[in-house]
Design an enzyme around this catalytic site. Sequence first.
Site, short mmCIF file in Angstrom:
data_model
loop_
_atom_site.label_atom_id
_atom_site.label_comp_id
_atom_site.label_asym_id
_atom_site.label_seq_id
_atom_site.Cartn_x
_atom_site.Cartn_y
_atom_site.Cartn_z
CG HIS A 129 -0.08 -0.04 2.52
ND1 HIS A 129 0.51 1.08 3.05
CD2 HIS A 129 0.24 -1.07 3.33
CE1 HIS A 129 1.17 0.73 4.14
NE2 HIS A 129 1.03 -0.57 4.34
CB CYS A 138 1.85 0.53 11.29
SG CYS A 138 0.21 1.15 11.09
NE ARG A 144 -0.70 -0.08 7.15
CZ ARG A 144 -1.04 -0.76 8.24
NH1 ARG A 144 -2.18 -0.49 8.87
NH2 ARG A 144 -0.25 -1.71 8.71
NE ARG A 185 11.87 -2.42 9.90
CZ ARG A 185 12.30 -1.50 9.04
NH1 ARG A 185 13.54 -1.08 9.09
NH2 ARG A 185 11.50 -1.04 8.11
NE ARG A 186 12.42 -5.35 5.98
CZ ARG A 186 11.28 -4.91 6.49
NH1 ARG A 186 10.47 -5.72 7.16
NH2 ARG A 186 10.91 -3.66 6.32
CG HIS A 206 -0.29 -4.63 4.81
ND1 HIS A 206 -0.58 -3.44 5.45
CD2 HIS A 206 -1.48 -5.19 4.49
CE1 HIS A 206 -1.88 -3.29 5.51
NE2 HIS A 206 -2.46 -4.33 4.94
#
Length: 319
Positions: free
Chosen positions: A29, A41, A80, A134-135, A206
């Site tokens: 998005h 988020c 979103r 995060r990854r 996302h």
Amino acid sequence: MMFFHLCVQAAAARQSFRMSKYKVFVMRHGEGAWTKENRFCSWVDQRLSEDGVKEALACGHLLKEAGYQLDVVFTSLLSRSIHTAWLLLEAMGQEWVPVVRTWRLNERHYGALIGLNRAEMALNHGEEQVKQWRRSYDLTPPPIDESHPYFLEIYNDRRYSTCDLSIEFLPKSESLKDVLERLQPYWDGTIVPEIKRGKLVLISGHGNSCRALLKHLEGISDADIVNVTLPTGTPILIELDENFRPTKPMQLLGDQKAIQAAIRKVEDQDQPGCQTPSIRNIKTMWEKGNIVGATECPKAMNKETVGVKSKSVTNGVGC
Ligand SMILES: O=C(O)[C@@H](CO)OP(=O)(O)O
């Protein structure tokens, strides 16, 4: 980023000389409001930022100019992703195209990290740890619990009573692997049949639901997926053969220089120096227990109420 292209080219090289039978668009998005604040988020329903609106419209113009005619768009249950689909279809003049929503395309559930500032987390836990959160493929952040300031906002939300799982079985935290596990049945059972019927499908997802899907489609290894970061608002064209294997490297459509800059921007979010206007002095605010900028934060949130004191986060992921 160079490594991203090497990964996808290597995947495609293994599949070369196959005829393309199907095309599908996957896109993250447009930029969300919290991207500007650099906060995780995830399942919090933030709207698009002004730039995010522009990105979504620009994607629509790009696809229109290239002459694409969409047949169905799949989104998550988060605004979103849905707004991105609406704006894109509006810019294409194809507002009538059905938009199908599913929680299975939702962003990865970041558990107790939801709402926290990435740069601040890097100051407290180190950049490498935040990068892993995060990854990495199979690292699950500590779960969200009822003491978290966003718990009720998420689990009392009526949209989650419409899911094919009852609310108590919805995730409380997810690794990328978990995302792929909840997404793949939907891909196989709902999206693939549409594509096989000859429909041109766009998935407005996302960062991490798209990464999970790309990992599956492109055969990206658990180790290499760590290096794949997606920019916001950039359609990715994937061409597949009759067995749904890629026939060529996936293409990120648009100005390539701008795309690389957008990827770097997302990657740099976990640099301790990545301060946003709302985070004036991150370290001081953390020490005071004031994790986020008060003006933009819909709820008073601090390291006690958020339920992840530094140590419990560290223990939770075994580092
Ligand atoms: O905030 C999140 O949920 C995601 C992006 O949508 O963050 P990250 O890029 O750190 O995975």
